[in-house]
Design an enzyme around this catalytic site. Structure first.
Site, PDB file in Angstrom:
ATOM      1  N   ASN A  38      -0.416   0.779  -3.122  1.00  0.00           N
ATOM      2  CA  ASN A  38      -0.272   0.837  -1.668  1.00  0.00           C
ATOM      3  C   ASN A  38      -1.652   0.777  -1.019  1.00  0.00           C
ATOM      4  O   ASN A  38      -2.641   1.294  -1.548  1.00  0.00           O
ATOM      5  CB  ASN A  38       0.528   2.052  -1.200  1.00  0.00           C
ATOM      6  CG  ASN A  38       0.030   3.388  -1.723  1.00  0.00           C
ATOM      7  OD1 ASN A  38      -0.547   3.473  -2.793  1.00  0.00           O
ATOM      8  ND2 ASN A  38       0.250   4.428  -0.953  1.00  0.00           N
ATOM      9  N   GLU A  61      -3.090   1.510   2.687  1.00  0.00           N
ATOM     10  CA  GLU A  61      -2.789   2.006   4.036  1.00  0.00           C
ATOM     11  C   GLU A  61      -3.776   1.439   5.045  1.00  0.00           C
ATOM     12  O   GLU A  61      -4.790   0.819   4.691  1.00  0.00           O
ATOM     13  CB  GLU A  61      -2.822   3.543   4.023  1.00  0.00           C
ATOM     14  CG  GLU A  61      -1.710   4.091   3.127  1.00  0.00           C
ATOM     15  CD  GLU A  61      -1.553   5.596   3.175  1.00  0.00           C
ATOM     16  OE1 GLU A  61      -2.456   6.299   3.674  1.00  0.00           O
ATOM     17  OE2 GLU A  61      -0.503   6.069   2.698  1.00  0.00           O
ATOM     18  N   CYS A  82       3.104  -1.392   0.973  1.00  0.00           N
ATOM     19  CA  CYS A  82       3.507  -0.589  -0.184  1.00  0.00           C
ATOM     20  C   CYS A  82       3.083  -1.267  -1.489  1.00  0.00           C
ATOM     21  O   CYS A  82       2.854  -2.482  -1.542  1.00  0.00           O
ATOM     22  CB  CYS A  82       5.021  -0.429  -0.210  1.00  0.00           C
ATOM     23  SG  CYS A  82       5.701   0.494   1.169  1.00  0.00           S
ATOM     24  N   GLU A 117       4.862  -1.893  -4.173  1.00  0.00           N
ATOM     25  CA  GLU A 117       5.823  -2.870  -4.707  1.00  0.00           C
ATOM     26  C   GLU A 117       5.636  -4.226  -4.039  1.00  0.00           C
ATOM     27  O   GLU A 117       5.639  -5.271  -4.700  1.00  0.00           O
ATOM     28  CB  GLU A 117       7.264  -2.389  -4.483  1.00  0.00           C
ATOM     29  CG  GLU A 117       7.598  -1.080  -5.163  1.00  0.00           C
ATOM     30  CD  GLU A 117       7.345   0.145  -4.284  1.00  0.00           C
ATOM     31  OE1 GLU A 117       6.357   0.148  -3.512  1.00  0.00           O
ATOM     32  OE2 GLU A 117       8.136   1.095  -4.381  1.00  0.00           O
ATOM     33  N   CYS A 169      11.069   1.613  -0.874  1.00  0.00           N
ATOM     34  CA  CYS A 169      11.557   1.644   0.509  1.00  0.00           C
ATOM     35  C   CYS A 169      12.388   0.390   0.789  1.00  0.00           C
ATOM     36  O   CYS A 169      12.412  -0.563  -0.008  1.00  0.00           O
ATOM     37  CB  CYS A 169      10.380   1.752   1.478  1.00  0.00           C
ATOM     38  SG  CYS A 169       9.509   0.184   1.748  1.00  0.00           S
ATOM     39  N   CYS A 182      10.544  -2.991   0.748  1.00  0.00           N
ATOM     40  CA  CYS A 182      10.201  -3.426  -0.621  1.00  0.00           C
ATOM     41  C   CYS A 182      11.438  -3.910  -1.359  1.00  0.00           C
ATOM     42  O   CYS A 182      11.377  -4.889  -2.119  1.00  0.00           O
ATOM     43  CB  CYS A 182       9.515  -2.293  -1.378  1.00  0.00           C
ATOM     44  SG  CYS A 182       7.851  -1.978  -0.762  1.00  0.00           S
TER      45      CYS A 182
HETATM   46  N1  THU Z   1       4.900   3.637  -0.293  1.00  0.00           N
HETATM   47  C1  THU Z   1       4.891   2.725  -1.300  1.00  0.00           C
HETATM   48  O1  THU Z   1       3.834   2.263  -1.755  1.00  0.00           O
HETATM   49  N2  THU Z   1       6.086   2.302  -1.789  1.00  0.00           N
HETATM   50  C2  THU Z   1       7.298   2.698  -1.314  1.00  0.00           C
HETATM   51  O2  THU Z   1       8.325   2.161  -1.707  1.00  0.00           O
HETATM   52  C3  THU Z   1       7.365   3.784  -0.339  1.00  0.00           C
HETATM   53  C4  THU Z   1       6.085   4.195   0.281  1.00  0.00           C
HETATM   54  C5  THU Z   1       3.613   4.056   0.262  1.00  0.00           C
HETATM   55  C6  THU Z   1       3.368   3.609   1.674  1.00  0.00           C
HETATM   56  C7  THU Z   1       2.420   4.673   2.168  1.00  0.00           C
HETATM   57  O3  THU Z   1       1.102   4.292   1.838  1.00  0.00           O
HETATM   58  C8  THU Z   1       2.776   5.917   1.381  1.00  0.00           C
HETATM   59  O4  THU Z   1       3.547   5.468   0.277  1.00  0.00           O
HETATM   60  C9  THU Z   1       3.569   6.953   2.156  1.00  0.00           C
HETATM   61  O5  THU Z   1       4.659   6.371   2.781  1.00  0.00           O
END
Ligand code: THU
Length: 148
Positions: free
Chosen positions: A55, A57, A66, A68, A99, A102
């Site tokens: 991920n 941000e 994210c 994935e 999520c 993804c």
């Molecule tokens: N996140 C992911 O990398 N994958 C997911 O399927 C859910 C959330 C990350 C996004 C963000 O950087 C952190 O987790 C919190 O939401």
């Protein structure tokens, strides 16, 4: 709520091992200064190629990507569109499923993808299939009539 998952056999464990390592390596590169929730993902592609993603941000939170989706985009960018399995390593004590965004992006290429979900801190695991956690998908078939 009933969790959709399958038991993980010794064979599964062996098959997922290189993917798990790749997801952990990717997770070590996660950029998550706002949530501190580090995620790594890895996809197995054709010819034994494994592609990872983490991920990333952003100060404009909505621009966050994210792990994935990062893995899928990374794979596509280097020429892979066939995915056989996925491992996702997440931060909390329990494994967390991808999520909705993804799931949609994974389903474009691999609608029934097996996904091993692993909690980094406890090692707890859950094996799911994308079509079980993301049924009735809007996908390429829905746009097939637009093709010339
Ligand atoms: N996140 C992911 O990398 N994958 C997911 O399927 C859910 C959330 C990350 C996004 C963000 O950087 C952190 O987790 C919190 O939401």
């Amino acid at each position: 709520m009933t969790q959709v998952s399958r038991s993980i056999s010794r064979e599964d464990d062996a098959a997922f091992a290189p993917l798990l390592t790749a997801a952990e390596v990717a997770r070590a590169n996660a950029y998550a200064p706002y949530s501190s929730y580090l995620v790594g993902a890895a996809l197995s592609c054709d010819d034994g190629v494994i592609v990872g993603g983490c991920n990333v941000e952003n100060a404009s939170f909505g621009a966050t990507i994210c792990a994935e989706r990062n893995a899928v985009l990374h794979a596509v960018a280097i020429g892979h569109r066939t995915f056989h399995a996925c491992v996702v390593v997440t931060q909390g004590p329990e494994p967390a499923a991808p999520c909705g965004l993804c799931r949609q992006v994974l389903a474009e290429f691999a609608p029934s993808l097996p996904i091993l979900l692993v909690a980094a801190s406890t090692g707890a695991r859950r094996l799911v299939h994308l079509d079980e956690i993301f049924p009735s998908t809007f996908g390429p078939a829905d746009l097939a009539h637009l093709k010339k």
